[in-house]
Scaffold this motif. Structure first.
Motif, PDB file in Angstrom:
ATOM      1  N   GLY A  35      81.211  16.754   2.452  1.00  0.00           N
ATOM      2  CA  GLY A  35      82.279  15.934   1.923  1.00  0.00           C
ATOM      3  C   GLY A  35      81.850  15.108   0.737  1.00  0.00           C
ATOM      4  O   GLY A  35      80.691  15.129   0.311  1.00  0.00           O
ATOM      5  N   ALA A  49      87.031  13.010   0.681  1.00  0.00           N
ATOM      6  CA  ALA A  49      87.469  14.307   1.183  1.00  0.00           C
ATOM      7  C   ALA A  49      86.340  14.954   1.960  1.00  0.00           C
ATOM      8  O   ALA A  49      85.167  14.715   1.679  1.00  0.00           O
ATOM      9  N   THR A  57      90.639  20.741   5.909  1.00  0.00           N
ATOM     10  CA  THR A  57      90.174  19.723   4.987  1.00  0.00           C
ATOM     11  C   THR A  57      90.836  18.393   5.296  1.00  0.00           C
ATOM     12  O   THR A  57      91.937  18.334   5.849  1.00  0.00           O
ATOM     13  N   LYS A  58      90.159  17.318   4.917  1.00  0.00           N
ATOM     14  CA  LYS A  58      90.655  15.973   5.155  1.00  0.00           C
ATOM     15  C   LYS A  58      90.555  15.188   3.857  1.00  0.00           C
ATOM     16  O   LYS A  58      89.551  15.278   3.152  1.00  0.00           O
ATOM     17  N   TYR A  59      91.591  14.407   3.550  1.00  0.00           N
ATOM     18  CA  TYR A  59      91.628  13.621   2.327  1.00  0.00           C
ATOM     19  C   TYR A  59      92.007  12.182   2.607  1.00  0.00           C
ATOM     20  O   TYR A  59      92.825  11.896   3.487  1.00  0.00           O
ATOM     21  N   LYS A  64      95.440  12.265  -1.930  1.00  0.00           N
ATOM     22  CA  LYS A  64      96.197  13.433  -1.493  1.00  0.00           C
ATOM     23  C   LYS A  64      97.135  13.897  -2.602  1.00  0.00           C
ATOM     24  O   LYS A  64      97.840  13.108  -3.213  1.00  0.00           O
ATOM     25  N   THR A  68      91.190  18.087  -4.792  1.00  0.00           N
ATOM     26  CA  THR A  68      91.017  19.261  -3.956  1.00  0.00           C
ATOM     27  C   THR A  68      89.534  19.496  -3.711  1.00  0.00           C
ATOM     28  O   THR A  68      88.759  19.611  -4.667  1.00  0.00           O
ATOM     29  N   LEU A  80      84.666  19.111  -6.053  1.00  0.00           N
ATOM     30  CA  LEU A  80      85.794  18.206  -5.923  1.00  0.00           C
ATOM     31  C   LEU A  80      86.559  18.245  -7.239  1.00  0.00           C
ATOM     32  O   LEU A  80      86.084  17.709  -8.247  1.00  0.00           O
TER      33      LEU A  80
END
Length: 119
Positions: A35, A49, A57-59, A64, A68, A80
């Protein structure tokens, strides 16, 4: 041992784009998640992220739709992509890799790359 080297930071104007890269090397076979974190002056380091192995995936809420996270397993590289950058995105961005049991000993960090967004 895992080594992480970030690159791609720089100075951009608000609304611009930037892509950060993180090259991983060493014993990366058991890494479960990678991350990006960031730390702005006077603020705590925060997760931007994350991309777990075999997971979603987590943001962070504020990025958001703009950022990406992705990885190229063949190249052992994490990315990223940052679009529509805002001055509030200004920070040092750190690449992170971790594996079970996720204690500090098994949590690896790069040296960081500076991202500055001008208004």
């Amino acid at each position: 041992q895992v080594q992480l080297v970030e690159s791609g930071g720089g100075l951009v104007q608000a609304g611009g784009s930037l892509r950060l890269s993180c090259a991983a090397s060493g014993n990366i076979f058991n890494i479960n998640v990678m991350g990006w974190y960031r730390q702005a002056p006077g603020k705590q380091r925060e997760l931007v992220a994350a991309i777990p192995t075999g997971g979603s995936t987590k943001y962070e809420d504020s990025v958001k739709g703009r950022f990406t996270i992705s990885r190229d397993n063949a190249k052992n590289t994490l990315y990223l992509q940052m679009n529509s950058l805002k001055p509030e995105d200004t920070a040092v961005y750190y690449c992170n890799a971790a594996r079970a049991p996720f204690t500090p000993e098994y949590n690896y960090w790069g040296q960081g790359t500076q991202v500055t967004v001008s208004a």
